[in-house]
Design a protein around this motif. Structure first.
Motif, mmCIF file in Angstrom:
data_model
loop_
_atom_site.group_PDB
_atom_site.id
_atom_site.type_symbol
_atom_site.label_atom_id
_atom_site.label_comp_id
_atom_site.label_asym_id
_atom_site.label_seq_id
_atom_site.Cartn_x
_atom_site.Cartn_y
_atom_site.Cartn_z
ATOM 1 N N THR A 170 0.876 -1.201 0.167
ATOM 2 C CA THR A 170 0.060 0.169 0.149
ATOM 3 C C THR A 170 0.816 0.980 0.107
ATOM 4 O OG1 THR A 170 -1.900 -1.067 1.140
ATOM 5 C CG2 THR A 170 -1.901 1.065 1.339
ATOM 6 N N LEU A 171 2.082 1.414 0.734
ATOM 7 C CA LEU A 171 2.829 2.527 0.635
ATOM 8 C C LEU A 171 3.356 2.619 -0.629
ATOM 9 C CD1 LEU A 171 4.776 1.808 4.043
ATOM 10 C CD2 LEU A 171 3.276 3.808 3.693
ATOM 11 N N SER A 172 3.755 1.769 -1.158
ATOM 12 C CA SER A 172 3.997 1.726 -2.608
ATOM 13 C C SER A 172 3.288 2.434 -3.548
ATOM 14 C CB SER A 172 4.645 0.561 -3.318
ATOM 15 O OG SER A 172 3.597 -0.522 -3.555
ATOM 16 N N ARG A 173 1.972 2.195 -3.610
ATOM 17 C CA ARG A 173 0.852 2.896 -4.112
ATOM 18 C C ARG A 173 0.587 4.540 -3.776
ATOM 19 N NH1 ARG A 173 -0.564 0.843 -8.692
ATOM 20 N NH2 ARG A 173 -2.381 2.119 -8.566
ATOM 21 N N LEU A 174 1.048 4.622 -2.857
ATOM 22 C CA LEU A 174 0.921 6.056 -2.336
ATOM 23 C C LEU A 174 2.206 6.794 -2.517
ATOM 24 C CD1 LEU A 174 -0.873 5.383 1.188
ATOM 25 C CD2 LEU A 174 -1.778 5.891 -0.911
ATOM 26 N N SER A 175 3.290 6.417 -3.117
ATOM 27 C CA SER A 175 4.498 7.053 -3.214
ATOM 28 C C SER A 175 4.312 7.774 -4.741
ATOM 29 C CB SER A 175 5.503 6.114 -3.248
ATOM 30 O OG SER A 175 5.624 5.349 -2.015
ATOM 31 N N VAL A 176 3.291 8.740 -4.708
ATOM 32 C CA VAL A 176 3.156 9.318 -6.052
ATOM 33 C C VAL A 176 3.784 10.558 -6.226
ATOM 34 C CG1 VAL A 176 1.116 8.088 -6.340
ATOM 35 C CG2 VAL A 176 0.853 10.261 -5.215
ATOM 36 N N ARG A 177 4.173 11.439 -4.920
ATOM 37 C CA ARG A 177 5.093 12.556 -4.937
ATOM 38 C C ARG A 177 6.303 12.488 -4.222
ATOM 39 N NH1 ARG A 177 0.783 17.236 -3.308
ATOM 40 N NH2 ARG A 177 -0.454 17.498 -5.206
ATOM 41 N N ASN A 178 7.391 13.396 -4.492
ATOM 42 C CA ASN A 178 8.758 13.379 -3.950
ATOM 43 C C ASN A 178 8.391 13.591 -2.627
ATOM 44 O OD1 ASN A 178 10.437 12.957 -5.900
ATOM 45 N ND2 ASN A 178 10.984 15.002 -6.310
ATOM 46 N N GLU A 179 7.455 14.445 -1.963
ATOM 47 C CA GLU A 179 7.347 14.797 -0.594
ATOM 48 C C GLU A 179 6.771 13.403 -0.032
ATOM 49 O OE1 GLU A 179 4.124 17.128 -2.708
ATOM 50 O OE2 GLU A 179 6.199 16.272 -3.081
ATOM 51 N N PHE A 180 6.022 12.774 -0.525
ATOM 52 C CA PHE A 180 5.342 11.596 0.131
ATOM 53 C C PHE A 180 6.464 10.506 0.256
ATOM 54 C CE2 PHE A 180 0.915 12.265 -1.965
ATOM 55 C CZ PHE A 180 0.843 13.402 -1.217
ATOM 56 N N CYS A 181 7.366 10.483 -0.710
ATOM 57 C CA CYS A 181 8.507 9.308 -0.491
ATOM 58 C C CYS A 181 9.563 9.832 0.563
ATOM 59 C CB CYS A 181 9.293 9.335 -1.736
ATOM 60 S SG CYS A 181 8.412 8.733 -3.349
ATOM 61 N N GLN A 182 9.632 10.840 0.695
ATOM 62 C CA GLN A 182 10.317 11.664 1.658
ATOM 63 C C GLN A 182 9.974 11.279 3.077
ATOM 64 O OE1 GLN A 182 13.630 12.838 1.412
ATOM 65 N NE2 GLN A 182 13.512 12.348 3.597
ATOM 66 N N GLU A 183 8.385 11.611 3.023
ATOM 67 C CA GLU A 183 7.842 11.341 4.413
ATOM 68 C C GLU A 183 7.718 9.758 4.842
ATOM 69 O OE1 GLU A 183 3.342 12.057 6.347
ATOM 70 O OE2 GLU A 183 3.790 12.821 4.264
ATOM 71 N N ILE A 184 7.720 8.903 4.049
ATOM 72 C CA ILE A 184 7.732 7.630 4.290
ATOM 73 C C ILE A 184 9.291 7.334 5.096
ATOM 74 C CG2 ILE A 184 8.132 5.200 3.244
ATOM 75 C CD1 ILE A 184 5.942 6.197 1.184
ATOM 76 N N VAL A 185 10.334 7.757 4.514
ATOM 77 C CA VAL A 185 11.456 8.035 5.130
ATOM 78 C C VAL A 185 11.603 8.279 6.685
ATOM 79 C CG1 VAL A 185 13.737 8.087 5.059
ATOM 80 C CG2 VAL A 185 12.647 7.564 2.929
ATOM 81 N N ASP A 186 11.060 9.506 6.620
ATOM 82 C CA ASP A 186 11.097 10.203 7.740
ATOM 83 C C ASP A 186 10.380 9.636 8.869
ATOM 84 O OD1 ASP A 186 12.458 12.089 6.776
ATOM 85 O OD2 ASP A 186 10.951 13.522 6.240
ATOM 86 N N LEU A 187 8.990 8.910 8.812
ATOM 87 C CA LEU A 187 8.302 8.199 9.508
ATOM 88 C C LEU A 187 8.858 6.826 9.945
ATOM 89 C CD1 LEU A 187 4.798 9.166 7.991
ATOM 90 C CD2 LEU A 187 5.551 10.030 10.258
ATOM 91 N N GLY A 188 10.046 6.465 9.231
ATOM 92 C CA GLY A 188 10.584 5.291 9.679
ATOM 93 C C GLY A 188 10.136 4.012 8.724
ATOM 94 N N GLY A 189 9.571 4.547 7.777
ATOM 95 C CA GLY A 189 9.027 3.576 6.606
ATOM 96 C C GLY A 189 10.174 2.650 6.168
#
Length: 467
Positions: free
Chosen positions: A273-292
Motif C-alpha cells: 500500500t505504501l508503494s501505491r501512495l508514493s506518487v509525489r517526492n514529498e510523500f517518498c520523503q515522508e515515508i523515510v522520515d516516519l521510519g517506513g
C-alpha cells in the motif's frame, strides 16, 4: 483461455445431450462438453461444470446446487424467517467461495437482491448482520458490477455505526474491497461517500487486529488502482493524494506496522500500500522520515525466504526511490546488498528479478556514487544472471537493460567490467527477441561502447524504411 462466451444453459444442454443421446455417465458427459467447447475457443471460467441437481422429488425441473441454495435463502428472506437465515446464509456463502463459476451463476439469477434483502433484515441483529456481510463479500468477489447505490449506502452506514466492532468492520471492508476491484465507478462513489477516513480509522481503532489492518490496507490500495478497462481515465492519483494529505495515510500505515513486527503477511500488505501512495517526492520523503524505510529494509532481511514478501518490499523500495534524496537514504541503509541478494536467492522467480532490477535501476539513476555501491555489491552481475535465467520475460529483460545503462551512462569505467560479464550478447539477444526491448537495449549497448546496428523495419509504403 478462449475469448468466446456461452450461457450456462448452453453448457447444461450439451451435458444433457451427451447423457441422453450418447449414454454417457454424468462425469463423462461433463468432461466431453468441456472438451467440445474449449476446442472451439470458448472461455468456460464462469461456467459451472457439473450436472444439475433435481429441484423437486419428481425431478421434472433441474437446477445446479448453488441455485437450490439460493432458492432456500430467498424463501427464508421472503418470509422474514430470521431463525432460518444463519444456516441458509452459511450454506450459500460456502458455495460462493468455492469458485467464481458458482458466484457468477448465482449472480445472474438474482442473488444480489436476495443477499441485500438479508442484510436489511439483519439490521439490529449483530451476529446475523455479520453473517450477511460475509455472504455479500463472497458474492461480490469477482463481480463488482452487482453492487448498487443502495448497497454502497448500506455498507457505509454500517461501517460508521459499527466502527467499534472489529468483526463487523472487517466484514464490511471486505465487501467494499471486493466491489472496488476493477470497478472505477464504485471506487469513486465510495470515496465521495467517505470511505477513506473509515478505512484509516479502522486501522487506528483496531490496530491490534491483524485481519482488520491487512484488509483495510488492501482496500486503501485498491482505491489507488486504475484497473477498470471500461474507463479511460480514473482517479487513482487523486485518491492516493487524498489518503495521504487528508487522512494521514502514511503515518497510519507505518504506525500500524510497529504492532506486527513478526507478522510478514501484514507487513507485506502495508508495504504494497505504501508503494501505491508514493506518487509525489514529498510523500517518498515522508515515508523515510516516519521510519517506513527502516521497516522495509528489516522486513527484506528477515523474510528473504518468503518470495511474496520480497516482491512487495522490492516494489515499495522501487517506488520511494523516485525521490533522489531517498535514493541516498536507501543506499545508506544497506538496501542495495539485500536487493542483490534477493535477486540471486530468487533467481528462478521472474517477478522478483524484475522488481529487483527495477529497484537498482532507480537507485542508479543520476547517482554515480550509488552506481559504485551497486557494482561493488554485484548488482550488474545479478541483473545479467536474471537476463540469462529469463530470456522470454520481457519485463526482466527491459529492467536489466535499463539498469546496465544507468550504471554506465555517467560512469564509463564500469563498461569494460560489465562487458566482460557477457553483457553485450545478452542485451543483443534481448533486443532481437523482444520488440519492446529495442530502445532500451540499443541505448544500453551504445552507452557500453558497443557498435549498434540500426534495425530497419518495412513500414508498408514504397520507398519508406523506418529505424
Amino acid at each position: 483461455m478462449g475469448s468466446k462466451q456461452i450461457a450456462q444453459e448452453t453448457f447444461d444442454e450439451a451435458v444433457q445431450e451427451n447423457i441422453a443421446e450418447f449414454e454417457m455417465d454424468p462425469e463423462e458427459a461433463v468432461r466431453e462438453a468441456v472438451q467440445q467447447f474449449e476446442a472451439q475457443g470458448v472461455d468456460l471460467s464462469n461456467i459451472v461444470k457439473a450436472v444439475q441437481q433435481p429441484a423437486s422429488e419428481n425431478g421434472q425441473r433441474q437446477k445446479h446446487q448453488i441455485l437450490l441454495s439460493l432458492d432456500s435463502l430467498g424463501r427464508a428472506v421472503a418470509e422474514s424467517a430470521l431463525p432460518l437465515l444463519p444456516e441458509q446464509l452459511s450454506s450459500f456463502a460456502a458455495q460462493c467461495r468455492e469458485q467464481l463459476a458458482f458466484r457468477s451463476l448465482a449472480g445472474h439469477n438474482g442473488a444480489y437482491a436476495v443477499v441485500f434483502s438479508a442484510c436489511q433484515l439483519a439490521s439490529g441483529h449483530r451476529d446475523l448482520l455479520l453473517q450477511a456481510f460475509s455472504t455479500l463479500a463472497a458474492l461480490l468477489d469477482g463481480q463488482p458490477d452487482l453492487l448498487d447505490s443502495a448497497g454502497q449506502e448500506l455498507l457505509l452506514r454500517a461501517l460508521r455505526e459499527h466502527r467499534e466492532d472489529a468483526e463487523l468492520t472487517l466484514a464490511g471492508i471486505r465487501c467494499v474491497r471486493n466491489s472496488c476491484l476493477k470497478h472505477e465507478q464504485n471506487r469513486q462513489d465510495f470515496v465521495k461517500g467517505g470511505i477513506l477516513p473509515l478505512l484509516t480509522g479502522a486501522i487506528v481503532r483496531h490496530g491490534d487486529s491483524a485481519d482488520v489492518v491487512r484488509t483495510a490496507a488492501s482496500a486503501l490500495r485498491v482505491m489507488t488502482f486504475d484497473d477498470d478497462i471500461r474507463v479511460p481515465f480514473g482517479h487513482a492519483h487523486d485518491h492516493a493524494k487524498m489518503i495521504v494529505l487528508e487522512n494521514d495515510g502514511l503515518r497510519v500505515l507505518i504506525e500500524a506496522a510497529k504492532a506486527f513486527t513478526a507478522n510478514s503477511g501484514v507487513l507485506s500488505e502495508l508495504c504494497a500500500t505504501l508503494s501505491r501512495l508514493s506518487v509525489r517526492n514529498e510523500f517518498c520523503q515522508e515515508i523515510v522520515d516516519l521510519g517506513g524505510l527502516n521497516f522495509m529494509v528489516t522486513l527484506l532481511s528477515d523474510c528473504m525466504d518468503h518470495p511474496d514478501v520480497v516482491r512487495q518490499v522490492l516494489s515499495a523500495i522501487r517506488a520511494v526511490a523516485g525521490n533522489d534524496d531517498v535514493k541516498d537514504a536507501i543506499v545508506d541503509a544497506g538496501a542495495t546488498d539485500l536487493i542483490v541478494l534477493a535477486i540471486s536467492h530468487h533467481l528462478a522467480n521472474p517477478q522478483i528479478c524484475e522488481q529487483g532490477c527495477a529497484a537498482l535501476c532507480m537507485l542508479a539513476l543520476r547517482k554515480p556514487e550509488n552506481c559504485s555501491v551497486i557494482m561493488e555489491g554485484g548488482g550488474a552481475l545479478a541483473a545479467l544472471q536474471a537476463m540469462k535465467a529469463h530470456p522470454r520475460e520481457v519485463a526482466v529483460q527491459k529492467q536489466a537493460c535499463m539498469l546496465i545503462r544507468n550504471l554506465v551512462s555517467r560512469s564509463r569505467d564500469f563498461s569494460q567490467p560489465i562487458l566482460e560479464m557477457g553483457a553485450e550478447n545478452l542485451i543483443t539477444e534481448a533486443r532481437a527477441a523482444h520488440r519492446d526491448c529495442d530502445d532500451v537495449a540499443k541505448a544500453a549497448l551504445r552507452d557500453l561502447g558497443c557498435k549498434v546496428e540500426l534495425r530497419e523495419l518495412w513500414t508498408g509504403q514504397k520507398g519508406s524504411l523506418a529505424q
